[in-house]
Design a protein around this motif. Structure first.
Motif, PDB file in Angstrom:
ATOM      1  N   LEU A  71      10.951 -30.795  22.226  1.00 41.96           N
ATOM      2  CA  LEU A  71       9.506 -30.661  21.969  1.00 41.96           C
ATOM      3  C   LEU A  71       8.858 -29.731  23.002  1.00 41.96           C
ATOM      4  N   VAL A  72       9.260 -29.881  24.271  1.00 42.00           N
ATOM      5  CA  VAL A  72       8.734 -28.994  25.321  1.00 42.00           C
ATOM      6  C   VAL A  72       9.083 -27.539  24.988  1.00 42.00           C
ATOM      7  N   MET A  73      10.330 -27.326  24.550  1.00 43.95           N
ATOM      8  CA  MET A  73      10.747 -25.967  24.166  1.00 43.95           C
ATOM      9  C   MET A  73       9.886 -25.453  23.018  1.00 43.95           C
ATOM     10  N   LEU A  74       9.665 -26.298  22.010  1.00 47.17           N
ATOM     11  CA  LEU A  74       8.881 -25.897  20.831  1.00 47.17           C
ATOM     12  C   LEU A  74       7.440 -25.560  21.224  1.00 47.17           C
ATOM     13  N   LEU A  75       6.851 -26.368  22.107  1.00 46.72           N
ATOM     14  CA  LEU A  75       5.473 -26.113  22.545  1.00 46.72           C
ATOM     15  C   LEU A  75       5.379 -24.749  23.232  1.00 46.72           C
ATOM     16  N   LEU A  76       6.368 -24.432  24.081  1.00 40.48           N
ATOM     17  CA  LEU A  76       6.332 -23.147  24.789  1.00 40.48           C
ATOM     18  C   LEU A  76       6.493 -21.992  23.812  1.00 40.48           C
ATOM     19  N   ILE A  77       7.345 -22.180  22.792  1.00 37.86           N
ATOM     20  CA  ILE A  77       7.509 -21.137  21.774  1.00 37.86           C
ATOM     21  C   ILE A  77       6.192 -20.944  21.010  1.00 37.86           C
ATOM     22  N   TYR A  78       5.551 -22.054  20.658  1.00 34.79           N
ATOM     23  CA  TYR A  78       4.279 -21.973  19.926  1.00 34.79           C
ATOM     24  C   TYR A  78       3.227 -21.266  20.762  1.00 34.79           C
ATOM     25  N   LEU A  79       3.274 -21.486  22.083  1.00 33.97           N
ATOM     26  CA  LEU A  79       2.297 -20.852  22.981  1.00 33.97           C
ATOM     27  C   LEU A  79       2.678 -19.405  23.286  1.00 33.97           C
ATOM     28  N   GLY A  80       3.721 -18.897  22.636  1.00 35.20           N
ATOM     29  CA  GLY A  80       4.075 -17.488  22.767  1.00 35.20           C
ATOM     30  C   GLY A  80       5.045 -17.178  23.893  1.00 35.20           C
ATOM     31  N   GLN A  81       5.680 -18.213  24.471  1.00 34.76           N
ATOM     32  CA  GLN A  81       6.621 -17.991  25.569  1.00 34.76           C
ATOM     33  C   GLN A  81       7.975 -18.585  25.227  1.00 34.76           C
ATOM     34  N   PHE A 128      11.347 -21.209  26.850  1.00 32.00           N
ATOM     35  CA  PHE A 128      11.725 -22.245  27.815  1.00 32.00           C
ATOM     36  C   PHE A 128      12.832 -21.707  28.709  1.00 32.00           C
ATOM     37  N   PHE A 152       3.368 -23.564  34.660  1.00 32.66           N
ATOM     38  CA  PHE A 152       4.230 -24.617  34.088  1.00 32.66           C
ATOM     39  C   PHE A 152       4.968 -25.360  35.208  1.00 32.66           C
TER      40      PHE A 152
END
Lengths: 193, 137
Positions: free
Chosen positions: A20-30, A32, A67
């Motif tokens: 989920l942390v990885m997915l959130l960072l991808i959604y925010l354009g970055q 993990f 982060f």
């Protein structure tokens, strides 16, 4: 609720939360990958004037430094408000193996949470060869190795493997070669010092 | 303010790393001694769920918060660097019982000795940057 999340989490919940942390960072354009923060910090420290590797706009990693700051705060929150009732419950076999090396395992929270072997990881230990090897050389290997490999557990093992990257599989094999050699061949020597 | 979101995700990460016990030196020892499934379970679930996320994002051209279709970069095919660098990191991972993420989280727990590990990691990074052109990649 607080009591519920204060228990140690089952590995399946933990694994899901990491993705989920990885997915959130991808959604925010970055993406993990934590070890790039070392490159950014060296660059901020002025290493870019000496070596090309650090001569880049570290501001592209500003989000990562924020982060990292968050993860320190998260550690503070987790160690106080969400602290587990007991030390980490590791297997009896590991406790036995480690006690043969002279490492005591905390059985009560007063003796330690089971996150670090406090008899080895303390400032007094820096006066001994054993402490210098584990703390200073160990840290050096983390910085040198992750940047040489182009990623650490987050960038290669989680992000890279889940994106089916062959270089990441090779890196993870390397992580285990190093970890197994250290644990099984070199620890008996280091802990006899 | 646009960086504030990353602070929140970082806080979540710090909590997850702690409650998963992935920051425990003892858990890493257990892993390298194959005496518990715990760490393999964590990494395995994260990779399988992550692979599903990557697959779905690519298949449905999912957009990020800026409205751009999410693109994934391939890791550079520098296999020697992956193997040699990975092995050196593996040595350090077993010694300190922490990879870079957990190092920061442990500082939040008040284990100040970890600041020496991080400082040493920055020296290691600097030396890598200095020697980069001479190393096999």
């Amino acid at each position: 609720m607080i009591e519920f999340i204060s228990q140690p989490w089952h590995w399946s919940i933990s694994g899901a939360m990491i993705s989920l942390v990885m997915l959130l960072l991808i959604y925010l354009g970055q993406k993990f990958g934590v070890s790039s923060s070392f490159q950014a910090m060296c660059s901020i420290g002025g290493a870019g004037s000496r070596f090309d590797y650090f001569n880049y706009d570290w501001k592209k990693h500003d989000w990562l430094l924020v982060f990292v700051l968050g993860s320190i705060i998260g550690g503070g929150i987790a160690s106080t408000l969400l602290a587990s009732p007991d030390p980490v419950q590791i297997s009896a076999a590991t406790i036995n193996d480690l006690s043969a090396l002279g490492i005591t395992y905390p059985t009560t929270n007063a003796a330690g949470a089971g996150f670090l072997p406090l008899d080895v990881f303390n400032f007094e230990a820096l006066k001994l060869l054993q402490g210098i090897i584990l703390i200073v050389l160990g840290g050096f290997f983390i910085g040198f190795g992750t940047r040489y490999a182009g990623g650490c557990t987050s960038g290669h093992a989680i992000t890279g493997l889940s994106n089916l990257q062959l270089p990441s599989l090779v890196a993870v094999i390397g992580f285990f070669i190093g970890g197994l050699v250290m644990t099984h061949l070199l620890f008996p020597i280091i802990f006899s010092l | 303010m646009k960086l504030f979101k990353f602070l929140l995700v970082g806080i979540l990460f710090g909590i997850v790393m702690t409650k998963s016990e992935a920051i425990s030196w003892f858990r890493i020892q257990e892993m390298f001694r194959f005496q518990s499934f715990h760490m393999y379970g964590i990494i395995g679930v994260a990779v399988v769920m992550g692979a599903l996320m990557h697959f779905l994002i690519k298949k449905y051209d999912v957009k990020n918060m800026f409205g751009d279709v999410i693109q994934f970069q391939d890791k550079p095919k520098t296999y020697k660097a992956s193997l040699f660098g990975g092995t050196i990191f593996g040595l350090g991972w077993a010694m300190t019982g922490a990879c870079p993420g957990p190092l920061y989280v442990l500082v939040g727990h008040g284990y100040w000795i970890i600041l020496i590990v991080i400082l040493s990691a920055l020296v290691g990074t600097f030396v890598y940057g200095a020697l980069r052109s001479k190393l096999p990649h």
